[in-house]
Design a protein around this motif. Sequence first.
Motif, short mmCIF file in Angstrom:
data_model
loop_
_atom_site.label_atom_id
_atom_site.label_comp_id
_atom_site.label_asym_id
_atom_site.label_seq_id
_atom_site.Cartn_x
_atom_site.Cartn_y
_atom_site.Cartn_z
N THR A 133 13.51 54.49 10.95
CA THR A 133 14.76 53.87 11.37
C THR A 133 14.57 52.36 11.54
O THR A 133 13.66 51.93 12.25
N LEU A 134 15.42 51.57 10.89
CA LEU A 134 15.38 50.13 11.06
C LEU A 134 16.03 49.81 12.41
O LEU A 134 17.22 50.02 12.61
N ALA A 135 15.21 49.32 13.35
CA ALA A 135 15.71 49.00 14.69
C ALA A 135 16.24 47.58 14.75
O ALA A 135 17.25 47.32 15.40
N ALA A 136 15.56 46.65 14.04
CA ALA A 136 15.96 45.24 14.14
C ALA A 136 15.27 44.41 13.07
O ALA A 136 14.27 44.83 12.48
N THR A 137 15.80 43.21 12.88
CA THR A 137 15.13 42.20 12.07
C THR A 137 14.96 40.94 12.92
O THR A 137 15.73 40.71 13.86
N HIS A 138 13.94 40.19 12.58
CA HIS A 138 13.65 38.95 13.30
C HIS A 138 13.31 37.88 12.25
O HIS A 138 12.32 38.01 11.53
N ARG A 139 14.13 36.89 12.18
CA ARG A 139 13.93 35.77 11.24
C ARG A 139 13.48 34.57 12.06
O ARG A 139 14.09 34.24 13.08
N PHE A 140 12.38 33.94 11.63
CA PHE A 140 11.84 32.79 12.36
C PHE A 140 11.65 31.65 11.38
O PHE A 140 11.08 31.83 10.30
N ARG A 141 12.12 30.48 11.77
CA ARG A 141 12.07 29.31 10.87
C ARG A 141 11.36 28.16 11.57
O ARG A 141 11.63 27.86 12.73
N ILE A 142 10.41 27.56 10.83
CA ILE A 142 9.72 26.37 11.32
C ILE A 142 9.87 25.25 10.31
O ILE A 142 10.11 25.50 9.12
N LEU A 143 9.73 24.04 10.79
CA LEU A 143 9.79 22.86 9.94
C LEU A 143 8.37 22.31 9.85
O LEU A 143 7.76 21.98 10.88
N CYS A 144 7.83 22.27 8.64
CA CYS A 144 6.52 21.67 8.40
C CYS A 144 6.79 20.30 7.78
O CYS A 144 7.43 20.22 6.72
N TYR A 145 6.31 19.23 8.42
CA TYR A 145 6.68 17.89 7.97
C TYR A 145 5.47 16.98 7.82
O TYR A 145 4.42 17.20 8.41
N ARG A 146 5.67 15.96 6.99
CA ARG A 146 4.68 14.90 6.81
C ARG A 146 5.05 13.80 7.80
O ARG A 146 6.06 13.12 7.60
N LEU B 168 -0.74 35.66 6.18
CA LEU B 168 -0.37 34.71 5.15
C LEU B 168 0.29 33.46 5.73
O LEU B 168 0.14 32.37 5.18
N GLU B 169 0.99 33.59 6.85
CA GLU B 169 1.63 32.43 7.45
C GLU B 169 0.60 31.36 7.82
O GLU B 169 0.82 30.17 7.61
N VAL B 170 -0.56 31.78 8.32
CA VAL B 170 -1.63 30.85 8.66
C VAL B 170 -2.12 30.15 7.39
O VAL B 170 -2.32 28.94 7.37
N GLU B 171 -2.29 30.92 6.33
CA GLU B 171 -2.72 30.34 5.04
C GLU B 171 -1.70 29.33 4.52
O GLU B 171 -2.08 28.24 4.05
N ILE B 172 -0.43 29.66 4.60
CA ILE B 172 0.62 28.74 4.11
C ILE B 172 0.62 27.45 4.92
O ILE B 172 0.70 26.36 4.35
N LYS B 173 0.53 27.56 6.24
CA LYS B 173 0.52 26.36 7.08
C LYS B 173 -0.69 25.48 6.73
O LYS B 173 -0.57 24.25 6.68
N ALA B 174 -1.83 26.10 6.50
CA ALA B 174 -3.03 25.34 6.13
C ALA B 174 -2.83 24.66 4.77
O ALA B 174 -3.19 23.49 4.59
N PHE B 175 -2.26 25.38 3.83
CA PHE B 175 -1.99 24.82 2.50
C PHE B 175 -1.03 23.64 2.60
O PHE B 175 -1.26 22.58 2.01
N LEU B 176 0.04 23.80 3.36
CA LEU B 176 1.00 22.71 3.52
C LEU B 176 0.34 21.51 4.23
O LEU B 176 0.58 20.36 3.87
#
Length: 174
Positions: free
Chosen positions: A155-168, A85-93
């Motif tokens: 067992t929850l071993a870890a979480t990974h949050r990743f943030r990108i900036l999509c800009y015009r 879905l991330e690829v789809e969102i980037k294409a949509f944006l």
Amino acid sequence: MSERDESLDKRIASYVGAPLGPVRRARWAVNESMIGHWADAMEDRNPVYTDSDLAAQSVYGGIIAPPTMLQAWTMPGLQPRVQDLEVEIKAFLAEHGYRGVVATNCEQEYFAPLRPGDHVTAEGLVEDISAEKKTALGPARFLTTLYRYRTDDGTLAATHRFRILCYRPTAKTS
């Protein structure tokens, strides 16, 4: 706000909370060989990663994987990557002018060590897509994804949050 902006915001809001794709299970279990290669490559001499005798005397009671190896276990390698879905969102944006992409930050939180024999799964979701912000690069939205890494026993071993900036990108004038 124009109808187009409202429609864009509504579509963007529909992505928030959605899974990025199927849960990915690592092809191989956590293992000492890969841990050793990683420790060598990173020049990390922590004995709980490579010395069975010292690791057995530690609070972990044995070899553990370096927490920073988290993503290594579930990466697809040279296998074709399933479009998520991330690829789809980037294409949509991008269709709406947000063609520039810059990684801004990554946060990992560790809850339980990974040990040889553990089989890791990664489950990702769209945590947030911000309202439009004014930035030096141009109008932008932050896209934040969140992965949860678990062992086969849940067992929850870890979480990974990743943030990108999509800009015009803004036109530069001379």
